[in-house]
Enzyme design. Structure first.
Site, PDB file in Angstrom:
ATOM      1  N   THR A 183     -26.072  -8.372  -6.620  1.00 24.78           N
ATOM      2  CA  THR A 183     -24.662  -8.513  -6.254  1.00 24.78           C
ATOM      3  C   THR A 183     -24.010  -9.381  -7.321  1.00 24.78           C
ATOM      4  OG1 THR A 183     -25.094 -10.490  -4.984  1.00 24.78           O
ATOM      5  CG2 THR A 183     -25.212  -8.414  -3.790  1.00 24.78           C
ATOM      6  N   GLU A 329     -24.996  -3.723  -1.209  1.00 22.40           N
ATOM      7  CA  GLU A 329     -25.989  -3.744  -0.129  1.00 22.40           C
ATOM      8  C   GLU A 329     -26.034  -2.442   0.657  1.00 22.40           C
ATOM      9  OE1 GLU A 329     -23.911  -6.102  -0.960  1.00 22.40           O
ATOM     10  OE2 GLU A 329     -24.658  -8.110  -0.526  1.00 22.40           O
ATOM     11  N   LYS A 439      -5.850 -18.611   6.957  1.00 23.96           N
ATOM     12  CA  LYS A 439      -5.875 -19.084   8.338  1.00 23.96           C
ATOM     13  C   LYS A 439      -4.712 -20.044   8.543  1.00 23.96           C
ATOM     14  CE  LYS A 439     -10.686 -18.022   8.872  1.00 23.96           C
ATOM     15  NZ  LYS A 439     -11.974 -18.329   8.314  1.00 23.96           N
ATOM     16  N   TRP A 444      -4.732 -15.361  11.827  1.00 19.66           N
ATOM     17  CA  TRP A 444      -5.337 -14.808  10.618  1.00 19.66           C
ATOM     18  C   TRP A 444      -4.321 -13.927   9.899  1.00 19.66           C
ATOM     19  CZ3 TRP A 444     -10.930 -12.654  12.027  1.00 19.66           C
ATOM     20  CH2 TRP A 444     -11.754 -13.738  12.353  1.00 19.66           C
TER      21      TRP A 444
HETATM   22  P1  ADP Z   1     -18.910  -7.950  -5.049  1.00 16.64           P
HETATM   23  O1  ADP Z   1     -17.445  -7.562  -5.064  1.00 16.64           O
HETATM   24  O2  ADP Z   1     -19.195  -9.159  -4.198  1.00 16.64           O
HETATM   25  O3  ADP Z   1     -19.555  -7.918  -6.336  1.00 16.64           O
HETATM   26  P2  ADP Z   1     -19.588  -5.288  -4.342  1.00 16.64           P
HETATM   27  O4  ADP Z   1     -19.250  -4.833  -5.684  1.00 16.64           O
HETATM   28  O5  ADP Z   1     -20.794  -4.790  -3.679  1.00 16.64           O
HETATM   29  O6  ADP Z   1     -19.678  -6.828  -4.267  1.00 16.64           O
HETATM   30  O7  ADP Z   1     -18.291  -5.036  -3.490  1.00 16.64           O
HETATM   31  C1  ADP Z   1     -18.293  -4.931  -2.104  1.00 16.64           C
HETATM   32  C2  ADP Z   1     -16.995  -5.381  -1.529  1.00 16.64           C
HETATM   33  O8  ADP Z   1     -15.872  -4.729  -2.128  1.00 16.64           O
HETATM   34  C3  ADP Z   1     -16.863  -5.061  -0.066  1.00 16.64           C
HETATM   35  O9  ADP Z   1     -17.572  -5.985   0.728  1.00 16.64           O
HETATM   36  C4  ADP Z   1     -15.367  -5.119   0.140  1.00 16.64           C
HETATM   37  O10 ADP Z   1     -14.913  -6.440   0.323  1.00 16.64           O
HETATM   38  C5  ADP Z   1     -14.829  -4.605  -1.160  1.00 16.64           C
HETATM   39  N1  ADP Z   1     -14.475  -3.199  -1.010  1.00 16.64           N
HETATM   40  C6  ADP Z   1     -15.242  -2.126  -1.252  1.00 16.64           C
HETATM   41  N2  ADP Z   1     -14.581  -0.987  -1.014  1.00 16.64           N
HETATM   42  C7  ADP Z   1     -13.341  -1.334  -0.591  1.00 16.64           C
HETATM   43  C8  ADP Z   1     -12.174  -0.602  -0.187  1.00 16.64           C
HETATM   44  N3  ADP Z   1     -12.130   0.728  -0.173  1.00 16.64           N
HETATM   45  N4  ADP Z   1     -11.096  -1.322   0.176  1.00 16.64           N
HETATM   46  C9  ADP Z   1     -11.105  -2.654   0.170  1.00 16.64           C
HETATM   47  N5  ADP Z   1     -12.167  -3.399  -0.226  1.00 16.64           N
HETATM   48  C10 ADP Z   1     -13.270  -2.750  -0.581  1.00 16.64           C
END
Ligand code: ADP
Length: 540
Positions: A183, A329, A439, A444
């Protein structure tokens, strides 16, 4: 009598997919844009032979089942060979994110205990920065630029020649590890997720479904999302499984290069984060008649929220955005925003209201939303809670860290850290990440909803909303925007633009203009950085 199934116990593994492209789709093209902008063309038969040579060469070099082989590469044919060849030896493909800081890359390499590194020649300067902190047994360099490769390294082409395309696959259990992604570590150190052959095969099948990305043999697929980020959303595997033509952009991700590629290769499906599409939108608006893309081209967009205006603009260019939600994940595709039957009878405005949602989970992905106290929230489109998921391609643990309870629930669901509502039709609508919610006075406020609405303003290019400490309300929203050249957008402009769309307690208390919003290695707004910039902000 207890009746038993008569079905074969046939493993869901990658060698089947690699054999299949050679048997059924040998002449299908794989096109890659190289660093010098020329196009490299090959086909699935050649990819299959070379992937098997790579598998054979790696095995002879001592790579054993479960060993990690790292790649540091852009999206192109050789990376596809690694995607296929490395797991077919029983080893684990570990894609390194070249946009991370060198310190993070070396931490990840050491944590994963990577044995061999395969990298692009153009990325050698990055390797120089991690070299002293890592100890690969071999470093293999792909000659994309055709320049001499020094003796310190092994030339990828020479390495392939040490292997044989008659490679015999070892026995692979479908639950064996196939690949690994870390990640991005937006909070704390990066964490490793390890995919299995089974999870990857099932994810590919689900991604190709008609009610998902509907990928078939006639498609031309361009993953703009990097192959070092959540397996380019699994698209290389799904395209291989379907026998669809692949077109890789290499390192050229600017709007003009991508549009040229889409036109030239008549791409039917591409995928990437919203920031990529924002730049393409600007290019299209500047020169609306310049490119002729394939009719009804689809674009899978995810990774961050998408403003409604983006759907509308691309529709007017006959390019259809399909929203996808997921995370490293979740392999990553977990839900998809496709209208259900009957919804096409709704008014255009109502349809857009549905398309901006993150959609319905794929088959075998189960979701629920839970509040801070651990109570399940109802699917009424109003109640918010953290999304929790489970399914065959959802990770149940982190590499070497297990399933700590702050990331997983005691009954085995993954806590995504995303806050959402679910409507009675089952459509998920993300309102925020738990850490990004504002918040304010016990309420929220969704930073995502505000951002999307502000980005619909015609003079705003980008908008990020962050929570900033407030003496009376705990936190209040601050909007940080990037505006079009020569334009200015004030707080009053933003307020009048948002009037009627939100309750007035939601409106940002201040609006700041920056020349650029800091981004993560995967092109998302880096709110952590923004929060740092505006720490101690005095409200006007
Ligand atoms: P990180 O951004 O922590 O590196 P990832 O690349 O795995 O992790 O991204 C996952 C996150 O991206 C999700 O938990 C969510 O917050 C965001 N995300 C993914 N797809 C969407 C979407 N279609 N709309 C809004 N947010 C999204």
């Amino acid at each position: 009598m207890s009746t038993k199934s008569t079905m074969m116990d046939f493993p869901l593994t990658l060698p089947h997919m690699l054999e299949r492209i050679g048997l059924y789709f040998p002449t299908i093209d794989v096109v890659s844009r190289l660093p010098d902008k020329t196009l490299h063309r090959t086909n699935y038969l050649t990819i299959q032979r070379r992937a098997k040579k790579l598998a054979s060469a790696l095995t002879q070099a001592g790579i054993k089942k479960g060993d990690c082989v790292a790649t540091l590469m852009w999206n192109h044919y050789a990376h596809l060979e690694c995607y296929m060849g490395i797991p077919c030896t029983g080893a684990v493909l570990h894609t390194l994110n070249l946009r991370l800081l060198p310190d993070d890359i070396s931490y990840i390499v050491n944590h994963a205990e990577d044995q061999i590194l395969i990298l692009d020649d153009v990325l050698l300067p990055l390797y120089e920065q991690i070299k002293d902190k890592t100890s690969f047994k071999k470093v293999i360099v792909v000659p994309l630029c055709g320049a001499e490769i020094s003796d310190e390294f092994i030339n990828y082409e020479d390495f392939l020649e040490t292997g044989s395309s008659e490679f015999e696959y070892p026995e692979i259990d479908e639950n064996d590890a196939l690949g690994m992604c870390y990640t991005s570590g937006t909070t704390g150190r990066p964490k490793g997720v390890v995919y299995s052959h089974r999870s990857t095969v099932l994810h590919s099948m689900a991604e190709a479904l008609g009610s998902a990305l509907a990928i078939n043999q006639c498609d031309v697929v361009t993953p703009v999302v990097p192959m070092f980020h959540a397996n380019a959303w699994g698209l290389p595997y799904t395209a291989v499984m379907a026998g669809a033509k692949l077109v890789f952009p290499g390192p050229h991700l600017d709007a003009e290069s991508l549009m040229d590629l889409y036109e030239q290769e008549q791409v039917t499906l591409s995928a990437g984060v919203p920031t990529i599409w924002m730049t393409i939108k600007q290019a299209l608006e500047a020169e609306p008649t310049r490119w002729k893309t394939a009719p009804n081209m689809r674009m899978a967009v995810g990774g961050a929220a998408i403003p409604e205006s983006l759907f509308r603009v691309f529709d007017s260019f006959d390019m259809k955005i399909i929203q996808a939600w997921g995370m490293t994940e979740t392999s990553p595709l977990a839900s998809i925003g496709i209208l259900k039957s009957g919804m096409s009878d709704l008014s255009e405005d109502e349809q857009y209201k549905i398309r901006v949602k993150q959609g319905v989970p794929l088959p075998f992905v189960e979701v629920r939303i839970m509040d801070d106290e651990g109570s399940l929230q109802s699917w009424d489109g109003e109640a918010q809670g953290e999304i929790q998921v489970r399914g065959p391609w959802i990770t149940g643990a982190y590499h070497k860290e297990g399933s700590q309870l702050d990331k997983f629930t005691s009954d085995g669901w993954l806590r995504t850290g995303d806050v959402a509502t679910i409507d009675p039709e089952g459509f998920i609508k993300l309102t925020d990440r738990t850490k990004d919610l504002v918040k304010s006075g016990g309420e929220w406020i969704s930073s995502v909803d505000l951002e999307n609405a502000i980005m619909d303003h015609p003079d705003v290019i980008e908008a990020a909303v962050i929570a900033v400490a407030h003496p009376k309300w705990d936190e209040r929203p601050l909007a940080v925007i990037v505006v079009k050249e020569g334009k200015s957008v004030s707080k009053t402009d933003v307020h009048s633009f948002l009037k009627g769309k939100f309750h007035k307690t939601w409106l940002p208390d201040d609006v700041e203009t920056l020349s650029e919003i800091p981004k993560t290695s995967t092109g998302k707004f880096l709110k952590k950085e923004l929060r740092k910039i505006y720490e101690g902000w005095i409200w006007k």
